[in-house]
Design a protein around this motif. Structure first.
Motif, PDB file in Angstrom:
ATOM      1  N   SER A  23      10.957  24.952  30.166  1.00 26.95           N
ATOM      2  CA  SER A  23       9.877  24.780  30.861  1.00 26.95           C
ATOM      3  C   SER A  23       8.299  25.396  31.385  1.00 26.95           C
ATOM      4  O   SER A  23       9.341  26.494  32.395  1.00 26.95           O
ATOM      5  N   TRP A  57       9.371  29.223  35.918  1.00 23.78           N
ATOM      6  CA  TRP A  57       9.120  28.017  34.706  1.00 23.78           C
ATOM      7  C   TRP A  57      10.931  28.450  34.742  1.00 23.78           C
ATOM      8  O   TRP A  57      12.062  28.561  35.314  1.00 23.78           O
ATOM      9  N   THR A 143       0.705  29.422  29.131  1.00 22.93           N
ATOM     10  CA  THR A 143       1.863  29.705  28.277  1.00 22.93           C
ATOM     11  C   THR A 143       2.934  30.891  28.818  1.00 22.93           C
ATOM     12  O   THR A 143       2.700  32.593  29.061  1.00 22.93           O
ATOM     13  N   LYS A 174       8.699  29.427  23.981  1.00 19.21           N
ATOM     14  CA  LYS A 174       7.120  29.542  24.642  1.00 19.21           C
ATOM     15  C   LYS A 174       7.347  27.614  25.499  1.00 19.21           C
ATOM     16  O   LYS A 174       7.355  27.017  25.036  1.00 19.21           O
ATOM     17  N   ALA A 175       6.464  28.044  26.704  1.00 18.28           N
ATOM     18  CA  ALA A 175       6.097  26.357  27.150  1.00 18.28           C
ATOM     19  C   ALA A 175       4.862  26.872  27.565  1.00 18.28           C
ATOM     20  O   ALA A 175       4.654  27.433  28.234  1.00 18.28           O
ATOM     21  N   SER A 176       4.227  25.421  27.849  1.00 16.66           N
ATOM     22  CA  SER A 176       3.126  25.609  28.216  1.00 16.66           C
ATOM     23  C   SER A 176       2.404  24.630  28.951  1.00 16.66           C
ATOM     24  O   SER A 176       3.016  23.354  29.286  1.00 16.66           O
TER      25      SER A 176
END
Length: 183
Positions: A23, A57, A143, A174-176
């Motif tokens: 995340s 993250w 991202t 990937k996390a945005s």
């Protein structure tokens, strides 16, 4: 030695499915909220301070060897390409954040080994939001990519699109996070 795009195919690892717990968050930008003037561009009619936001993250997937971080405005009136505001590759696998202001010119605020890439403003540091006056608020999509490669092997002067292509060929997850800004 001259390289062509086919040379990069050999360097790329196959992309795998996104990791479940990975995340991205920020104490500076809430998901779907308006981005503060502090982070807005300070040219082209922008009246911000052009400071990059803090980004955090967590829970990258096993096998992560590096990270990349991009900020993109898909709503920019560029004929479909959007606008790249910030690109950083080769962020060490041990990193879990970029501090507020890490995107300053010169890259001194980035983790050791991280490499900024030229954005659509034409420089290799943070360039904040600056949508056309009167447009509805634009989306600014941050991202973070967990990568299977320790380095993004892009040629010197590579475009944001080519770097994005190479990054996406090495993605484990990937996390945005999306912020909004209009003027």
């Amino acid at each position: 030695m001259t390289r062509n795009l086919l040379d990069f195919h050999i360097l790329l690892a196959p992309a795998e499915a996104a990791g479940g717990g990975f995340s991205l968050s920020s104490p500076d930008i809430a998901e779907g909220a308006t981005i503060d003037r502090k982070f807005v561009f300070d040219d082209f009619g922008g009246t911000g301070d052009n400071v990059s936001p803090q980004l955090n993250w967590s829970e990258p997937p096993a096998g992560t060897k590096s990270f990349a971080l991009f900020c993109h405005d898909p709503d920019a009136p560029t004929g479909g390409a959007g606008f790249w505001h910030w690109l950083v590759v080769d962020i060490p696998a041990s990193a879990r954040a970029l501090a507020q202001g890490a995107g300053a010119a010169g890259g001194a605020g980035l983790p050791a080994g991280a490499k900024p890439i030229r954005n659509d403003y034409g420089f290799s540091h943070w360039g904040g939001p600056c949508p056309p006056v009167g447009d509805p608020p634009h989306r600014y999509v941050f991202t973070v990519y967990a990568l299977s490669a320790p380095k993004v092997e892009a040629p010197e002067g590579a475009t944001a699109s080519l770097v994005g292509f190479i990054v996406n060929q090495n993605v484990l997850a990937k996390a945005s996070l999306t912020g909004l800004y209009g003027r």
